[in-house]
Design a protein around this motif. Structure first.
Motif, PDB file in Angstrom:
ATOM      1  N   UNK A 173     -21.201 -35.739  66.074  1.00  0.00           N
ATOM      2  CA  UNK A 173     -21.201 -36.023  67.515  1.00  0.00           C
ATOM      3  C   UNK A 173     -20.318 -35.013  68.238  1.00  0.00           C
ATOM      4  N   UNK A 174     -19.121 -34.781  67.702  1.00  0.00           N
ATOM      5  CA  UNK A 174     -18.197 -33.832  68.328  1.00  0.00           C
ATOM      6  C   UNK A 174     -18.779 -32.430  68.356  1.00  0.00           C
ATOM      7  N   UNK A 175     -19.406 -32.005  67.263  1.00  0.00           N
ATOM      8  CA  UNK A 175     -20.005 -30.670  67.205  1.00  0.00           C
ATOM      9  C   UNK A 175     -21.112 -30.541  68.238  1.00  0.00           C
ATOM     10  N   UNK A 176     -21.990 -31.547  68.331  1.00  0.00           N
ATOM     11  CA  UNK A 176     -23.116 -31.486  69.271  1.00  0.00           C
ATOM     12  C   UNK A 176     -22.629 -31.377  70.713  1.00  0.00           C
ATOM     13  N   UNK A 177     -21.597 -32.132  71.058  1.00  0.00           N
ATOM     14  CA  UNK A 177     -21.093 -32.089  72.434  1.00  0.00           C
ATOM     15  C   UNK A 177     -20.321 -30.806  72.709  1.00  0.00           C
ATOM     16  N   UNK A 178     -19.624 -30.294  71.709  1.00  0.00           N
ATOM     17  CA  UNK A 178     -18.946 -29.006  71.886  1.00  0.00           C
ATOM     18  C   UNK A 178     -19.968 -27.897  72.126  1.00  0.00           C
ATOM     19  N   UNK A 179     -21.081 -27.928  71.404  1.00  0.00           N
ATOM     20  CA  UNK A 179     -22.097 -26.882  71.507  1.00  0.00           C
ATOM     21  C   UNK A 179     -22.729 -26.802  72.893  1.00  0.00           C
ATOM     22  N   UNK A 180     -22.792 -27.914  73.605  1.00  0.00           N
ATOM     23  CA  UNK A 180     -23.403 -27.887  74.937  1.00  0.00           C
ATOM     24  C   UNK A 180     -22.375 -27.680  76.038  1.00  0.00           C
ATOM     25  N   UNK A 196     -31.874 -40.402  61.304  1.00  0.00           N
ATOM     26  CA  UNK A 196     -30.726 -40.950  60.582  1.00  0.00           C
ATOM     27  C   UNK A 196     -29.418 -40.904  61.345  1.00  0.00           C
ATOM     28  N   UNK A 197     -29.435 -40.456  62.605  1.00  0.00           N
ATOM     29  CA  UNK A 197     -28.252 -40.552  63.435  1.00  0.00           C
ATOM     30  C   UNK A 197     -27.236 -39.452  63.200  1.00  0.00           C
ATOM     31  N   UNK A 198     -25.947 -39.806  63.366  1.00  0.00           N
ATOM     32  CA  UNK A 198     -24.881 -38.799  63.391  1.00  0.00           C
ATOM     33  C   UNK A 198     -23.633 -39.327  62.709  1.00  0.00           C
ATOM     34  N   UNK A 199     -22.924 -38.428  62.043  1.00  0.00           N
ATOM     35  CA  UNK A 199     -21.553 -38.738  61.625  1.00  0.00           C
ATOM     36  C   UNK A 199     -20.639 -38.548  62.825  1.00  0.00           C
ATOM     37  N   UNK A 200     -19.401 -38.987  62.674  1.00  0.00           N
ATOM     38  CA  UNK A 200     -18.442 -38.852  63.773  1.00  0.00           C
ATOM     39  C   UNK A 200     -18.245 -37.377  64.132  1.00  0.00           C
ATOM     40  N   UNK A 201     -18.107 -36.537  63.115  1.00  0.00           N
ATOM     41  CA  UNK A 201     -17.904 -35.110  63.365  1.00  0.00           C
ATOM     42  C   UNK A 201     -19.142 -34.481  63.996  1.00  0.00           C
ATOM     43  N   UNK A 249     -33.572 -34.327  71.910  1.00  0.00           N
ATOM     44  CA  UNK A 249     -33.510 -33.387  70.794  1.00  0.00           C
ATOM     45  C   UNK A 249     -34.114 -34.074  69.569  1.00  0.00           C
ATOM     46  N   UNK A 250     -35.209 -33.529  69.045  1.00  0.00           N
ATOM     47  CA  UNK A 250     -35.858 -34.102  67.860  1.00  0.00           C
ATOM     48  C   UNK A 250     -35.509 -33.337  66.591  1.00  0.00           C
ATOM     49  N   UNK A 251     -34.517 -32.474  66.692  1.00  0.00           N
ATOM     50  CA  UNK A 251     -34.003 -31.757  65.527  1.00  0.00           C
ATOM     51  C   UNK A 251     -32.478 -31.831  65.538  1.00  0.00           C
ATOM     52  N   UNK A 252     -31.981 -33.033  65.815  1.00  0.00           N
ATOM     53  CA  UNK A 252     -30.553 -33.225  66.014  1.00  0.00           C
ATOM     54  C   UNK A 252     -29.788 -32.894  64.733  1.00  0.00           C
ATOM     55  N   UNK A 253     -28.741 -32.107  64.878  1.00  0.00           N
ATOM     56  CA  UNK A 253     -27.897 -31.651  63.773  1.00  0.00           C
ATOM     57  C   UNK A 253     -28.699 -30.855  62.745  1.00  0.00           C
TER      58      UNK A 253
END
Length: 574
Positions: free
Chosen positions: A509-516, A502-507, A254-258
């Motif tokens: 990460x949770x949102x991205x995994x919930x979405x899939x 620039x990576x991910x905040x802790x939240x 994913x090149x448009x993460x978050x």
């Protein structure tokens, strides 16, 4: 109205019986009561163009049953009402030929019986001629039901669908008359179909000689990837001829993460039943002063020592992070090593971390967990002071703990990107202590001191960094998450040539995994020392850059194998 008719009739009978025979000559009593008992005689509905079906009317309960076998969309159905010849008239609808919305399954109409408005209730159902299919591809079997004539099969372990065995479930008096592309039949009468593209199945309803087309497709993978997650498995195999990716393992990018352009992340999925995890822990550097783990835990070395494994994920390096982290390892159905409290035992605190465990049948589980008397126990919450009596003994074949457990049973535990919300969650998990907060300063302030300019745990949790995490689905599938931010040890991008991510905040990460489609997820730590790497015949194919493997100070080239940083723990998958 009907009572008035009855009273009038009774009065007339009384009058007539009081009169003589001569007085009644020329007077005739009508036998017509002025209303009908069954005002609605019949109802028809158009089930597909020109195909009219008869409704079944129960006059006692005023209930009508309509069974549609062709029409999927019942929001605008042509109907015909037949009323009694005398007295009856339509009320709602106003005409006997009408268009009704039957999509809710329960619809009420009214007709007048000559005296009163009578309500009838229509119960409409849709009988799928082709109810569902069970499909077998190689040894994997999946099923799907049709909704509005469409169904999709999700295969977790296969990517090619040229010869799929299809076992259909048909309604009574229905038969398959053709498929496009054309299919064959095996000795058991099952269809041999090509699902590389959408399959059209034409079914005949022998009760009315009507036909209906059904659309069947197949996808691979265990997640709902959406538009941003691209399956790059085939691309990786094409670009790296010796890369080792098992058929059941899928890699997404994913090149448009978050929602941030250029922010890059990856997912690696492993289906339930195929998860074979091994945990490696560096036993030589526990409870000592600050030092890197041994050379055997460098990326290239760990891969070369475990050539029967394909995917290598750095776990939680407790030695580096202690007293910030408390971590445990479990392998071969037993304690791999004692819970790791690190070099500063006086300030370390056990806090029951979120833990990934793999069952004997190859399924993934996540729970808060603690080792008590060399036994592993599951708990419903994190924090210190756990007692065995309040937990449930857990016996996975392998397990490893994480830094935080931000996605639990489908719920994101941090409601928003807010410092107070992060602080509350860190406190609930037992991670909010003064020692740990002091320990975070070096990672965020740019200072090499672990005591100056303290930065809180919740500030670190809310900061976008490169992170590693694992999520699980309800069925026990495993989803490995990686977000990229090429950094030095203080989490600052130093080189102008570095591609922005620039990576991910802790939240996040949770949102991205919930979405899939994940229900639970634990996060390990920030990406610095070692990358997630897929084995090949050289030094492996990394997902993203980390400063422990790449020279961030000069040109970003990969370091020599003996100059790589190492991780205290590794998780490996076959």
């Amino acid at each position: 109205m009907k009572k008035l008719h009855f009273l009038l009739s009774t009065f007339l009978v009384f009058i007539f019986t009081s009169c003589g025979e001569d007085e009644l000559k020329g007077v005739v009593l009508s036998e017509d009561p002025g209303y009908v008992k069954e005002p609605l005689v019949a109802i028809q509905a158009e089930d597909g163009t020109g195909n009219w079906i008869n409704g079944l009317i129960d006059q006692n309960s005023r209930v009508i049953a309509l069974d549609f076998r062709i029409l999927d969309d019942q929001s605008a159905v042509n109907v015909k009402l037949k009323l009694a010849d005398e007295w009856a008239k339509p009320i709602d609808p106003l005409t006997t030929d009408a268009v009704l919305d039957l999509s809710s399954g329960i619809t009420r109409i009214k007709v007048n019986d000559g005296a009163d408005d009578i309500e009838y209730t229509i119960f409409s159902i849709s009988t799928q001629l082709l109810r569902g299919v069970t499909a077998t591809c190689n040894t994997e079997q999946v099923s799907a039901n049709f909704i509005n004539g469409i169904a999709s099969l999700r295969f977790k372990q296969n990517t090619a669908f040229a010869n799929v065995v299809l076992m259909p479930t048909l309604a009574d008096n229905a038969e398959i008359i053709s498929t496009d592309p054309v299919s064959q039949k095996d000795e058991n009468g099952n269809l041999i179909v090509d699902l590389s593209s959408t399959l059209t199945i034409t079914v005949k309803d022998n009760t009315n000689n009507m036909t209906k087309k059904y659309q069947l497709s197949a996808v691979n993978g265990i997640i709902d990837a959406g538009v941003n997650w691209k399956n790059i498995t085939a691309d990786l195999k094409s670009q790296h001829c010796s890369i080792c990716i098992p058929d059941f393992m899928i890699v997404y990018e994913n090149k448009n993460l978050h929602g941030r352009s250029g922010n890059t992340g990856w997912l690696i999925t492993i289906p339930a039943g195929r998860i074979n995890m091994k945990v490696s822990w560096d036993m030589n550097k526990d409870n000592v002063t600050w030092a890197e783990p041994t050379a055997q835990h460098r990326t290239t070395a760990i891969m070369n020592d475990n050539m029967d494994y394909s995917l290598f994920v750095p776990g939680l390096s407790g030695q580096f992070w202690v007293p910030i982290f408390y971590s445990l390892g479990w392998n071969d159905s037993g304690l791999l090593s004692a819970p790791r409290l690190g070099y500063n035992l006086s300030t370390s605190l056990k806090y029951c971390p979120g833990t990934l465990g793999i069952t004997a049948d190859g399924k993934a589980e996540i729970s808060y967990a603690e080792v008590i008397d060399n036994n592993l126990y599951k708990f419903t919450s994190g924090g210190a002071g756990k007692q065995a009596a309040n937990g449930v003994q857990w016996s996975p074949t392998s397990a490893v703990s994480g830094y935080s457990y931000p996605l639990q049973k489908g719920q994101i535990m941090i409601a928003g990107e807010n410092a107070e919300l992060y602080k509350t969650f860190a406190t609930n998990e037992g991670r909010n202590t003064s020692t740990r907060n002091r320990g975070m300063d070096g990672a965020l302030s740019g200072s090499n001191s672990w005591a100056a300019n303290p930065v809180s745990i919740w500030t670190f949790d809310g900061k976008p960094v490169g992170r590693r995490a694992v999520g699980i689905t309800e069925e026990g599938d495993l989803v490995i998450f990686v977000s990229n931010r090429f950094t030095n040890s203080y989490n600052s991008v130093k080189a102008a040539w570095n591609v922005f991510s620039d990576g991910s905040s802790l939240r996040e990460v949770a949102v991205a995994l919930q979405e899939v489609g994940c229900t639970d997820a634990i996060v390990f730590g920030e990406n610095y020392h070692s990358p997630v790497v897929i084995r090949d015949d050289s030094r492996g194919v990394p997902l993203g850059k980390v400063a422990g493997r790449y020279d961030w100070e000069t040109n970003g080239n990969v370091k020599n194998a003996d100059n790589e940083a190492s991780s205290q723990s590794w998780i490996m998958f076959k």
